[in-house]
Scaffold this motif. Sequence first.
Motif, PDB file in Angstrom:
ATOM      1  N   LEU A   1       2.399  18.860   8.981  1.00 13.44           N
ATOM      2  CA  LEU A   1       1.120  18.199   8.723  1.00 13.44           C
ATOM      3  C   LEU A   1       0.929  17.910   7.245  1.00 13.44           C
ATOM      4  O   LEU A   1       0.646  16.780   6.850  1.00 13.44           O
ATOM      5  CB  LEU A   1      -0.030  19.077   9.235  1.00 13.44           C
ATOM      6  CG  LEU A   1      -1.422  18.477   9.076  1.00 13.44           C
ATOM      7  CD1 LEU A   1      -1.569  17.217   9.898  1.00 13.44           C
ATOM      8  CD2 LEU A   1      -2.478  19.489   9.476  1.00 13.44           C
TER       9      LEU A   1
ATOM     10  N   ARG B   1       2.973  15.261   5.666  1.00 14.25           N
ATOM     11  CA  ARG B   1       2.589  13.946   6.138  1.00 14.25           C
ATOM     12  C   ARG B   1       1.276  13.504   5.507  1.00 14.25           C
ATOM     13  O   ARG B   1       1.096  12.340   5.155  1.00 14.25           O
ATOM     14  CB  ARG B   1       2.456  13.979   7.665  1.00 14.25           C
ATOM     15  CG  ARG B   1       2.679  12.652   8.288  1.00 14.25           C
ATOM     16  CD  ARG B   1       2.724  12.745   9.781  1.00 14.25           C
ATOM     17  NE  ARG B   1       3.969  13.338  10.260  1.00 14.25           N
ATOM     18  CZ  ARG B   1       4.208  13.563  11.548  1.00 14.25           C
ATOM     19  NH1 ARG B   1       3.293  13.284  12.440  1.00 14.25           N
ATOM     20  NH2 ARG B   1       5.353  14.086  11.917  1.00 14.25           N
ATOM     21  N   VAL B   2       0.366  14.441   5.395  1.00 15.70           N
ATOM     22  CA  VAL B   2      -0.924  14.125   4.787  1.00 15.70           C
ATOM     23  C   VAL B   2      -0.747  13.712   3.327  1.00 15.70           C
ATOM     24  O   VAL B   2      -1.387  12.784   2.834  1.00 15.70           O
ATOM     25  CB  VAL B   2      -1.875  15.342   4.868  1.00 15.70           C
ATOM     26  CG1 VAL B   2      -3.054  15.166   3.932  1.00 15.70           C
ATOM     27  CG2 VAL B   2      -2.351  15.534   6.297  1.00 15.70           C
TER      28      VAL B   2
ATOM     29  N   LYS C   1       1.447  12.114   2.015  1.00 12.79           N
ATOM     30  CA  LYS C   1       2.017  10.770   1.846  1.00 12.79           C
ATOM     31  C   LYS C   1       0.989   9.669   2.039  1.00 12.79           C
ATOM     32  O   LYS C   1       1.298   8.489   1.883  1.00 12.79           O
ATOM     33  CB  LYS C   1       3.159  10.563   2.846  1.00 12.79           C
ATOM     34  CG  LYS C   1       4.474  11.186   2.420  1.00 12.79           C
ATOM     35  CD  LYS C   1       5.572  10.856   3.415  1.00 12.79           C
ATOM     36  CE  LYS C   1       6.732  11.823   3.278  1.00 12.79           C
ATOM     37  NZ  LYS C   1       7.501  11.941   4.516  1.00 12.79           N
ATOM     38  N   LEU C   2      -0.208  10.046   2.404  1.00 16.09           N
ATOM     39  CA  LEU C   2      -1.221   9.039   2.692  1.00 16.09           C
ATOM     40  C   LEU C   2      -1.751   8.402   1.415  1.00 16.09           C
ATOM     41  O   LEU C   2      -1.779   9.022   0.353  1.00 16.09           O
ATOM     42  CB  LEU C   2      -2.385   9.684   3.454  1.00 16.09           C
ATOM     43  CG  LEU C   2      -2.042  10.220   4.839  1.00 16.09           C
ATOM     44  CD1 LEU C   2      -3.244  10.926   5.425  1.00 16.09           C
ATOM     45  CD2 LEU C   2      -1.561   9.108   5.736  1.00 16.09           C
TER      46      LEU C   2
END
Lengths: 233, 233
Positions: free
Chosen positions: B181, B184-185, B187-188
């Motif tokens: 998680l 991935r977060v 990379k936002l």
Amino acid sequence: MVKGGKAVAGRSGRPRVGEERLSRDAILQAALRIVDDEGLDAMTMRRLAATLGVNPMSIYHHLPNKAAVVAGLAELVFAELNNSTPPTGESWQEELLGAANAYRNALRAHPNLAFQVLADAAAVSDVVVVTVEPFYRALDRAGLAPRDIFEAVNTLIDFIHGFSLGEASVRAETFELAPDLVDRVSKLKPGQAPTLIRIVDELGADGLHYEFDDGFAIGLSVFVAGIAARFGL
Amino acid sequence: MVKGGKAVAGRSGRPRVGEERLSRDAILQAALRIVDDEGLDAMTMRRLAATLGVNPMSIYHHLPNKAAVVAGLAELVFAELNNSTPPTGESWQEELLGAANAYRNALRAHPNLAFQVLADAAAVSDVVVVTVEPFYRALDRAGLAPRDIFEAVNTLIDFIHGFSLGEASVRAETFELAPDLVDRVSKLKPGQAPTLIRIVDELGADGLHYEFDDGFAIGLSVFVAGIAARFGL
DNA sequence: CCGGTTAGCCATACGTTGTATGATTTCGCT
DNA sequence: AGCGAAATCATACAACGTATGGCTAACCGG
């Protein structure tokens, strides 16, 4: 099939610069259309290629295999959701309900996809993680602790997934309990499920009508009330 | 393959009375084993026949097609659940939790089946409807009105379905949030999901560890609190 | 006991599927 | 001008679900 039949534009090599070209996005759009119209089983690589007016193998230049096509469809669905207007509300409860409804509607828009989408969702890419933002926002506004927000959002989304799964497998927005449940219950051996039989019997007094919209609203209200109670608001 | 290789008992006609015979149940057991071991895709009719030491077409004498085999597997899972000892508890809450845990465990026992099972569950036969009896029993004991029981059970089961779906797609009973998680977060795009980013960041202070057992328990507690609040207990 | 019917198995075959391989053509760049 | 990469198509293959039909032994009414 050597005779030059209908293959008008069917030349062989790379398309010239003005000519129409394939793209990952065009492929996925066509695939989604097939799935929506005729179900996931109808979406074969050959069929997909045919509707694109293209050789089956051409697709493999833009997507590595069929699984990638399906995963791409999942992406599309969540992208649709992320592009919709974020929910607002006077209270955190209203905002949360708005987020839940938007999420449900996104899944409901493509019922033939639901199972695969949900199953692969975790692995699907960055698109999916943004999806939870409105939920986090509403519960943050409610004043929950970070860890509680995390757990509460998980719970709520699990409910929505399960609900959508059921909604997708029954293909109507309304549902008559009488033929489907009652008839089945009445066939049970009497000792098998006494409470169920009695409750269904008592239910028979009122209307035996189920509406998914209502069921969803009730489910949400239970969870919202539960969150408030459980996390002390 | 005309040479008499390993086909020892491979005669052609109907088996003699002492001889081993095929049965619907034996087929389903073998199929379930394949699915559990290697996934649903590995369960082809030919493979299934091979493990049974039998010609593929022989299966069709006991089950009309492959879809029927899968549906039969769903039946098996729910039958397993129905044969387990019904939950008890001092309070209706405990009884309800017991029912929920039993239901979850039944689904969890065959993770490769979960999606199909859940999807087809509604159509699957009488076996599935008995499954809800313990839930009805607990909520009846709590004193809910028939219609409220009905809605509450639907909601709870939807949650369990959604939870199990997630649990089945992640193949572990534990889950590290950090790589999956957080990475991935991070990379936002910063404007994309500000609340999520902040909450995940604050979460980073504690351990970023998720346990499905805990998640399920928390979800259930939210639901139970919601039932009590929503239906005035 | 006997003869027909049917239950239960096997062999063969067909159409469809996903995709590996490799040819062909054009683009984009130097 | 030439060359590698990009994008298309043609052919082909193994594996799939299952329709058809043949074989053998069990079952059953007389």
